[in-house]
Each structure stands twice: as structure tokens, then as C-alpha cells.
Motif scaffolding. Structure first.
Motif, PDB file in Angstrom:
ATOM      1  N   ILE A   1     -25.925   9.642  -4.981  1.00 32.27           N
ATOM      2  CA  ILE A   1     -24.654   9.104  -4.491  1.00 32.27           C
ATOM      3  C   ILE A   1     -24.135   9.929  -3.323  1.00 32.27           C
ATOM      4  O   ILE A   1     -23.698   9.386  -2.300  1.00 32.27           O
ATOM      5  CB  ILE A   1     -23.616   9.019  -5.635  1.00 32.27           C
ATOM      6  N   LYS A   2     -24.186  11.246  -3.448  1.00 28.84           N
ATOM      7  CA  LYS A   2     -23.718  12.121  -2.369  1.00 28.84           C
ATOM      8  C   LYS A   2     -24.561  11.937  -1.110  1.00 28.84           C
ATOM      9  O   LYS A   2     -24.026  11.846   0.004  1.00 28.84           O
ATOM     10  CB  LYS A   2     -23.753  13.588  -2.808  1.00 28.84           C
ATOM     11  N   ASN A   3     -25.874  11.878  -1.277  1.00 30.22           N
ATOM     12  CA  ASN A   3     -26.767  11.692  -0.134  1.00 30.22           C
ATOM     13  C   ASN A   3     -26.526  10.338   0.532  1.00 30.22           C
ATOM     14  O   ASN A   3     -26.557  10.230   1.764  1.00 30.22           O
ATOM     15  CB  ASN A   3     -28.227  11.813  -0.554  1.00 30.22           C
ATOM     16  N   THR A   4     -26.278   9.325  -0.280  1.00 30.50           N
ATOM     17  CA  THR A   4     -25.997   7.994   0.253  1.00 30.50           C
ATOM     18  C   THR A   4     -24.694   8.005   1.037  1.00 30.50           C
ATOM     19  O   THR A   4     -24.604   7.407   2.114  1.00 30.50           O
ATOM     20  CB  THR A   4     -25.936   6.957  -0.887  1.00 30.50           C
ATOM     21  N   ALA A   5     -23.682   8.686   0.525  1.00 27.51           N
ATOM     22  CA  ALA A   5     -22.393   8.772   1.218  1.00 27.51           C
ATOM     23  C   ALA A   5     -22.556   9.475   2.563  1.00 27.51           C
ATOM     24  O   ALA A   5     -21.972   9.047   3.568  1.00 27.51           O
ATOM     25  CB  ALA A   5     -21.369   9.492   0.350  1.00 27.51           C
ATOM     26  N   VAL A   6     -23.342  10.539   2.601  1.00 31.41           N
ATOM     27  CA  VAL A   6     -23.594  11.261   3.854  1.00 31.41           C
ATOM     28  C   VAL A   6     -24.333  10.349   4.838  1.00 31.41           C
ATOM     29  O   VAL A   6     -23.997  10.303   6.029  1.00 31.41           O
ATOM     30  CB  VAL A   6     -24.404  12.556   3.585  1.00 31.41           C
ATOM     31  N   LEU A   7     -25.305   9.608   4.343  1.00 31.98           N
ATOM     32  CA  LEU A   7     -26.062   8.687   5.193  1.00 31.98           C
ATOM     33  C   LEU A   7     -25.149   7.587   5.745  1.00 31.98           C
ATOM     34  O   LEU A   7     -25.216   7.267   6.936  1.00 31.98           O
ATOM     35  CB  LEU A   7     -27.216   8.063   4.397  1.00 31.98           C
ATOM     36  N   VAL A   8     -24.295   7.026   4.904  1.00 31.61           N
ATOM     37  CA  VAL A   8     -23.372   5.983   5.345  1.00 31.61           C
ATOM     38  C   VAL A   8     -22.440   6.517   6.424  1.00 31.61           C
ATOM     39  O   VAL A   8     -22.213   5.866   7.453  1.00 31.61           O
ATOM     40  CB  VAL A   8     -22.573   5.404   4.151  1.00 31.61           C
TER      41      VAL A   8
ATOM     42  N   MET B   1     -23.536   6.335 -29.398  1.00 35.68           N
ATOM     43  CA  MET B   1     -23.650   5.540 -28.203  1.00 35.68           C
ATOM     44  C   MET B   1     -24.128   6.400 -27.030  1.00 35.68           C
ATOM     45  O   MET B   1     -23.606   7.465 -26.787  1.00 35.68           O
ATOM     46  CB  MET B   1     -22.268   4.969 -27.883  1.00 35.68           C
ATOM     47  N   ASP B   2     -25.097   5.919 -26.273  1.00 30.74           N
ATOM     48  CA  ASP B   2     -25.626   6.633 -25.115  1.00 30.74           C
ATOM     49  C   ASP B   2     -24.671   6.473 -23.934  1.00 30.74           C
ATOM     50  O   ASP B   2     -24.233   5.386 -23.620  1.00 30.74           O
ATOM     51  CB  ASP B   2     -27.009   6.069 -24.759  1.00 30.74           C
ATOM     52  N   GLU B   3     -24.367   7.574 -23.257  1.00 29.50           N
ATOM     53  CA  GLU B   3     -23.410   7.536 -22.148  1.00 29.50           C
ATOM     54  C   GLU B   3     -24.086   7.682 -20.795  1.00 29.50           C
ATOM     55  O   GLU B   3     -23.541   8.288 -19.895  1.00 29.50           O
ATOM     56  CB  GLU B   3     -22.347   8.626 -22.338  1.00 29.50           C
ATOM     57  N   GLY B   4     -25.256   7.128 -20.632  1.00 26.88           N
ATOM     58  CA  GLY B   4     -25.858   7.102 -19.306  1.00 26.88           C
ATOM     59  C   GLY B   4     -26.999   8.076 -19.105  1.00 26.88           C
ATOM     60  O   GLY B   4     -27.456   8.222 -18.005  1.00 26.88           O
ATOM     61  N   GLY B   5     -27.444   8.768 -20.098  1.00 25.04           N
ATOM     62  CA  GLY B   5     -28.593   9.628 -19.943  1.00 25.04           C
ATOM     63  C   GLY B   5     -28.261  11.093 -20.052  1.00 25.04           C
ATOM     64  O   GLY B   5     -27.151  11.492 -20.368  1.00 25.04           O
ATOM     65  N   SER B   6     -29.274  11.897 -19.776  1.00 26.15           N
ATOM     66  CA  SER B   6     -29.137  13.339 -19.900  1.00 26.15           C
ATOM     67  C   SER B   6     -28.354  13.925 -18.729  1.00 26.15           C
ATOM     68  O   SER B   6     -28.068  13.255 -17.746  1.00 26.15           O
ATOM     69  CB  SER B   6     -30.532  13.976 -19.956  1.00 26.15           C
ATOM     70  N   VAL B   7     -28.041  15.205 -18.877  1.00 31.16           N
ATOM     71  CA  VAL B   7     -27.320  15.918 -17.823  1.00 31.16           C
ATOM     72  C   VAL B   7     -28.139  15.916 -16.531  1.00 31.16           C
ATOM     73  O   VAL B   7     -27.599  15.748 -15.440  1.00 31.16           O
ATOM     74  CB  VAL B   7     -26.992  17.361 -18.277  1.00 31.16           C
ATOM     75  N   GLY B   8     -29.443  16.075 -16.660  1.00 36.28           N
ATOM     76  CA  GLY B   8     -30.328  16.069 -15.491  1.00 36.28           C
ATOM     77  C   GLY B   8     -30.308  14.740 -14.770  1.00 36.28           C
ATOM     78  O   GLY B   8     -30.296  14.687 -13.535  1.00 36.28           O
ATOM     79  N   GLU B   9     -30.288  13.650 -15.534  1.00 35.20           N
ATOM     80  CA  GLU B   9     -30.238  12.321 -14.924  1.00 35.20           C
ATOM     81  C   GLU B   9     -28.904  12.100 -14.215  1.00 35.20           C
ATOM     82  O   GLU B   9     -28.851  11.522 -13.130  1.00 35.20           O
ATOM     83  CB  GLU B   9     -30.446  11.236 -15.981  1.00 35.20           C
ATOM     84  N   LYS B  10     -27.824  12.575 -14.816  1.00 33.79           N
ATOM     85  CA  LYS B  10     -26.505  12.434 -14.198  1.00 33.79           C
ATOM     86  C   LYS B  10     -26.427  13.239 -12.911  1.00 33.79           C
ATOM     87  O   LYS B  10     -25.881  12.780 -11.911  1.00 33.79           O
ATOM     88  CB  LYS B  10     -25.404  12.881 -15.169  1.00 33.79           C
ATOM     89  N   THR B  11     -26.988  14.436 -12.929  1.00 33.99           N
ATOM     90  CA  THR B  11     -27.000  15.276 -11.730  1.00 33.99           C
ATOM     91  C   THR B  11     -27.808  14.599 -10.628  1.00 33.99           C
ATOM     92  O   THR B  11     -27.391  14.582  -9.467  1.00 33.99           O
ATOM     93  CB  THR B  11     -27.593  16.666 -12.051  1.00 33.99           C
ATOM     94  N   GLU B  12     -28.947  14.037 -11.002  1.00 31.35           N
ATOM     95  CA  GLU B  12     -29.788  13.350 -10.022  1.00 31.35           C
ATOM     96  C   GLU B  12     -29.053  12.139  -9.439  1.00 31.35           C
ATOM     97  O   GLU B  12     -29.070  11.917  -8.225  1.00 31.35           O
ATOM     98  CB  GLU B  12     -31.100  12.905 -10.662  1.00 31.35           C
TER      99      GLU B  12
END
Length: 64
Positions: free
Chosen positions: A17-24, A1-12
Motif C-alpha cells: 500500500i505504501k509503495n503504491t501510494a508513492v508510485l501514485v 475468526m481470522d482477521e486477515g492473516g499473520s503479522v508478516g502478511e499484514k506488514t507485506e
């Protein structure tokens, strides 16, 4: 089962998410500041319209 993509995709995704939180947070701060300024202007205008104040009192309000 795929868990959401590669490590690079998860990091991205985490970076987005972090950038969005800072913007909010930044937008919340700007909104709070804007609300404070608008409130001050509202009460200043209300005081300046008040006929019970003389011109000297109104000038003091404008200076602050």
C-alpha cells in the motif's frame, strides 16, 4: 475468526500500500509536469500560427 492473516502478511500488505501510494504520487507529479509542458507547447504553437506577429516576435517566443 481470522482477521486477515499473520503479522508478516499484514506488514507485506502495508508495504504494498505504501509503495503504491508513492508510485501514485510520482505519477501524479509526472502527469502535472506533462500537462504544463503540453499547455506551453499549445500556446506557443498558437502564437506562432498567428499572422499578426512578425518574425522577430515569433523568434522571441521560440527562445523562451
Amino acid at each position: 475468526m481470522d482477521e486477515g492473516g499473520s503479522v508478516g502478511e499484514k506488514t507485506e500488505k502495508n508495504n504494498v500500500i505504501k509503495n503504491t501510494a508513492v508510485l501514485v504520487e510520482s505519477l501524479q507529479n509526472k502527469l502535472s509536469e506533462s500537462h504544463l509542458v503540453n499547455t506551453k507547447l499549445f500556446y506557443t504553437n498558437k502564437a506562432l500560427i498567428d499572422n499578426s506577429l512578425n518574425e522577430r516576435q515569433k523568434s522571441k517566443i521560440v527562445e523562451t
